[in-house]
Design a protein around this motif. Structure first.
Motif, PDB file in Angstrom:
ATOM      1  N   VAL A 143       9.174   0.158  -4.829  1.00 12.75           N
ATOM      2  CA  VAL A 143       8.853   1.483  -4.314  1.00 12.75           C
ATOM      3  C   VAL A 143       7.440   1.393  -3.743  1.00 12.75           C
ATOM      4  O   VAL A 143       6.517   0.929  -4.415  1.00 12.75           O
ATOM      5  N   LEU A 144       7.275   1.821  -2.505  1.00 10.19           N
ATOM      6  CA  LEU A 144       5.933   1.864  -1.911  1.00 10.19           C
ATOM      7  C   LEU A 144       5.160   2.996  -2.562  1.00 10.19           C
ATOM      8  O   LEU A 144       5.649   4.118  -2.644  1.00 10.19           O
ATOM      9  N   MET A 145       3.977   2.699  -3.039  1.00  7.74           N
ATOM     10  CA  MET A 145       3.118   3.692  -3.665  1.00  7.74           C
ATOM     11  C   MET A 145       1.768   3.668  -2.949  1.00  7.74           C
ATOM     12  O   MET A 145       1.325   2.611  -2.517  1.00  7.74           O
ATOM     13  N   SER A 146       1.156   4.804  -2.808  1.00  5.22           N
ATOM     14  CA  SER A 146      -0.116   4.903  -2.079  1.00  5.22           C
ATOM     15  C   SER A 146      -1.102   5.769  -2.843  1.00  5.22           C
ATOM     16  O   SER A 146      -0.722   6.636  -3.617  1.00  5.22           O
ATOM     17  N   LYS A 147      -2.369   5.516  -2.571  1.00  5.20           N
ATOM     18  CA  LYS A 147      -3.447   6.347  -3.080  1.00  5.20           C
ATOM     19  C   LYS A 147      -4.448   6.524  -1.956  1.00  5.20           C
ATOM     20  O   LYS A 147      -5.048   5.563  -1.487  1.00  5.20           O
ATOM     21  N   GLU A 148      -4.595   7.750  -1.492  1.00  3.95           N
ATOM     22  CA  GLU A 148      -5.547   8.010  -0.426  1.00  3.95           C
ATOM     23  C   GLU A 148      -6.949   8.007  -0.988  1.00  3.95           C
ATOM     24  O   GLU A 148      -7.217   8.611  -2.032  1.00  3.95           O
ATOM     25  N   LEU A 149      -7.854   7.321  -0.297  1.00  5.44           N
ATOM     26  CA  LEU A 149      -9.252   7.199  -0.772  1.00  5.44           C
ATOM     27  C   LEU A 149     -10.178   8.026   0.084  1.00  5.44           C
ATOM     28  O   LEU A 149      -9.945   8.335   1.186  1.00  5.44           O
TER      29      LEU A 149
END
Length: 149
Positions: A143-149
């Motif tokens: 699963v692609l997971m992201s965290k915007e910084l």
């Protein structure tokens, strides 16, 4: 290729920005015009992290594709990610995106790229069929997971 690809350069910025804005509007991506320009301009100036290709004539593009680059131990070297692909609605359904997603990976492979990835909305079955026609395969384990910084 009928959907000719051209590596975008700084002089193509004004032709690309309306296409990027149209894609973002369709996808519900909220960015200002200044933020879009700040994200696209370095790619046109040759930053090594990615490239923008114009689809169709450079004076009146019918779309664009943004490809970014990274390093993958799993894939054994440089890999790439389709960050955005957009075809004007008036010319969709003619096989242009399939052609782009079939031919561009060949060019990237010749340049030593080991893999190309993309993400697709789980509910967008039409896009999933497009990507399957271009021989992209889901990685069901991941699963692609992201965290915007």
């Amino acid at each position: 290729m009928s959907a000719a690809l051209h590596l975008a350069k700084p002089e193509h910025l004004s032709a690309l920005l309306p296409l990027v804005a149209a894609f973002h509007a369709e996808e519900g991506i909220e960015r200002t015009d200044a933020a879009r320009e700040a994200a696209i301009a370095p790619l046109l100036e040759g930053i090594p992290y990615g490239a923008v290709y114009i689809i169709g004539p450079t004076r009146a593009p019918i779309g664009y594709i943004v490809v970014t680059f990274s390093w993958s131990v799993e894939f054994g070297g440089m890999d790439s990610f389709v960050d955005e692909i957009y075809i004007r609605p008036a010319v969709r359904g003619r096989g242009i995106a399939t052609e782009v997603l079939t031919e561009l990976p060949k060019t990237l492979a010749e340049a030593g790229i080991k893999a190309i990835h993309l993400e697709v909305d789980r509910e967008n079955e039409q896009a999933q069929r497009l990507y399957a026609r271009a021989r992209f395969k889901p990685r069901l384990k991941y699963v692609l997971m992201s965290k915007e910084l």
